[in-house]
Design a protein around this motif. Structure first.
Motif, PDB file in Angstrom:
ATOM      1  N   SER A  52      -3.171   8.883   4.630  1.00 48.34           N
ATOM      2  CA  SER A  52      -2.353   9.500   3.582  1.00 48.34           C
ATOM      3  C   SER A  52      -2.011  10.959   3.207  1.00 48.34           C
ATOM      4  O   SER A  52      -3.658  11.746   3.820  1.00 48.34           O
ATOM      5  CB  SER A  52      -2.383   9.142   2.337  1.00 48.34           C
ATOM      6  N   SER A  54     -10.469   6.220  -2.984  1.00 45.47           N
ATOM      7  CA  SER A  54      -9.003   6.296  -3.495  1.00 45.47           C
ATOM      8  C   SER A  54      -8.178   4.949  -4.421  1.00 45.47           C
ATOM      9  O   SER A  54      -7.118   4.959  -4.632  1.00 45.47           O
ATOM     10  CB  SER A  54      -7.978   6.592  -2.169  1.00 45.47           C
ATOM     11  N   SER A  62      -2.392  11.693   0.873  1.00 42.59           N
ATOM     12  CA  SER A  62      -3.565  12.439  -0.914  1.00 42.59           C
ATOM     13  C   SER A  62      -4.314  12.343  -0.418  1.00 42.59           C
ATOM     14  O   SER A  62      -5.771  12.444  -1.249  1.00 42.59           O
ATOM     15  CB  SER A  62      -3.401  11.253  -1.522  1.00 42.59           C
ATOM     16  N   ASP A  63      -5.370  11.956   0.580  1.00 44.76           N
ATOM     17  CA  ASP A  63      -6.487  12.230   1.419  1.00 44.76           C
ATOM     18  C   ASP A  63      -7.019  13.433   1.965  1.00 44.76           C
ATOM     19  O   ASP A  63      -8.255  14.118   2.018  1.00 44.76           O
ATOM     20  CB  ASP A  63      -6.743  11.483   2.522  1.00 44.76           C
ATOM     21  N   ARG A  93       0.877   0.768   7.526  1.00 51.84           N
ATOM     22  CA  ARG A  93       2.131   1.747   7.269  1.00 51.84           C
ATOM     23  C   ARG A  93       3.167   1.724   7.941  1.00 51.84           C
ATOM     24  O   ARG A  93       3.886   2.035   8.733  1.00 51.84           O
ATOM     25  CB  ARG A  93       2.732   2.945   5.847  1.00 51.84           C
TER      26      ARG A  93
HETATM   27  C1  RP5 Z   1      -4.913   5.096   2.401  1.00 49.39           C
HETATM   28  O1  RP5 Z   1      -4.239   4.695   0.575  1.00 49.39           O
HETATM   29  C2  RP5 Z   1      -4.531   6.044   2.009  1.00 49.39           C
HETATM   30  O2  RP5 Z   1      -6.017   6.701   3.173  1.00 49.39           O
HETATM   31  C3  RP5 Z   1      -5.599   6.748   0.830  1.00 49.39           C
HETATM   32  O3  RP5 Z   1      -6.635   6.490   0.770  1.00 49.39           O
HETATM   33  C4  RP5 Z   1      -4.772   5.421   0.197  1.00 49.39           C
HETATM   34  C5  RP5 Z   1      -4.203   5.737  -0.738  1.00 49.39           C
HETATM   35  O4  RP5 Z   1      -3.032   6.309  -0.295  1.00 49.39           O
HETATM   36  P1  RP5 Z   1      -1.547   6.632  -1.360  1.00 49.39           P
HETATM   37  O5  RP5 Z   1      -0.347   5.959  -1.637  1.00 49.39           O
HETATM   38  O6  RP5 Z   1      -1.756   7.895  -1.459  1.00 49.39           O
HETATM   39  O7  RP5 Z   1      -0.617   7.328   0.439  1.00 49.39           O
HETATM   40  O8  RP5 Z   1      -3.980   3.731   3.742  1.00 49.39           O
END
Ligand code: RP5
Length: 166
Positions: free
Chosen positions: A11, A90, A13-14, A41
């Motif tokens: 994501s 995360s 967010s990473d 996803r």
């Molecule tokens: C994982 O879910 C991603 O690598 C990230 O660390 C986590 C949250 O993703 P977002 O909801 O912020 O897109 O797949």
């Protein structure tokens, strides 16, 4: 220069953590591309990235994800290129979920798993450089200089602490 490393994160967010991987690869002047794809996803996009990486001469793929972090394992299942996995913190489980998902690969499909978070992001880049350096003596020399620099820093820190104690 053609990219040698493909970085895929689950994501955007990473990104704040994964910038550390990019920073180290920049330090060693190893060309890379960095993108977002998710095993869950966007499974088709993930597969296409891996297949394109093989066609385009990528040497190492780095996969980083948090939560139920299947991304590095799924990448590894589609290629015999070396795959390095970075577990990211995360979720409320603070990366323990991602660590176990990434490190516990079944026999036959390895993912070289590094530590959780920023230290892992850094080590993934260094490990990728070490893999590429097998065919590149100049890069090997850079890695040796990097080790010497770290050792010097430790000596300096020890010196500073010793002075404080006097
Ligand atoms: C994982 O879910 C991603 O690598 C990230 O660390 C986590 C949250 O993703 P977002 O909801 O912020 O897109 O797949």
């Amino acid at each position: 220069m053609k990219p040698k490393v493909l970085i895929i994160m689950g994501s955007d967010s990473d990104l704040p953590v994964m910038e550390e991987t990019a920073r180290i690869l920049d330090e060693f002047a190893v060309p890379y591309t960095m993108t977002v794809a998710s095993a869950h996803r966007t499974p088709a996009r993930t597969l296409k990235l891996v297949k394109d990486a093989e066609k385009n001469g990528i040497d190492v793929i780095i996969g980083a994800a948090g939560m139920a972090a299947h991304l590095p394992g799924v990448i590894a299942s589609h290629t015999v290129l070396p795959v390095i996995g970075i577990p990211l913190d995360s979720s409320p489980l603070r990366g323990m979920d991602a660590l176990l998902s990434i490190v516990q690969m079944p026999p036959g499909i390895p993912v070289a798993t590094v530590s959780v978070g920023k230290a892992g992001a850094r080590n993934a880049a260094i490990l990728a450089v070490q893999i590429i350096a097998r065919q590149d003596p100049k890069l090997t020399k850079q890695l040796q200089d990097f080790r010497r620099m770290m050792a010097r820093e430790v000596e300096e820190k020890a010196g500073r602490i010793a002075k404080k104690k006097c």
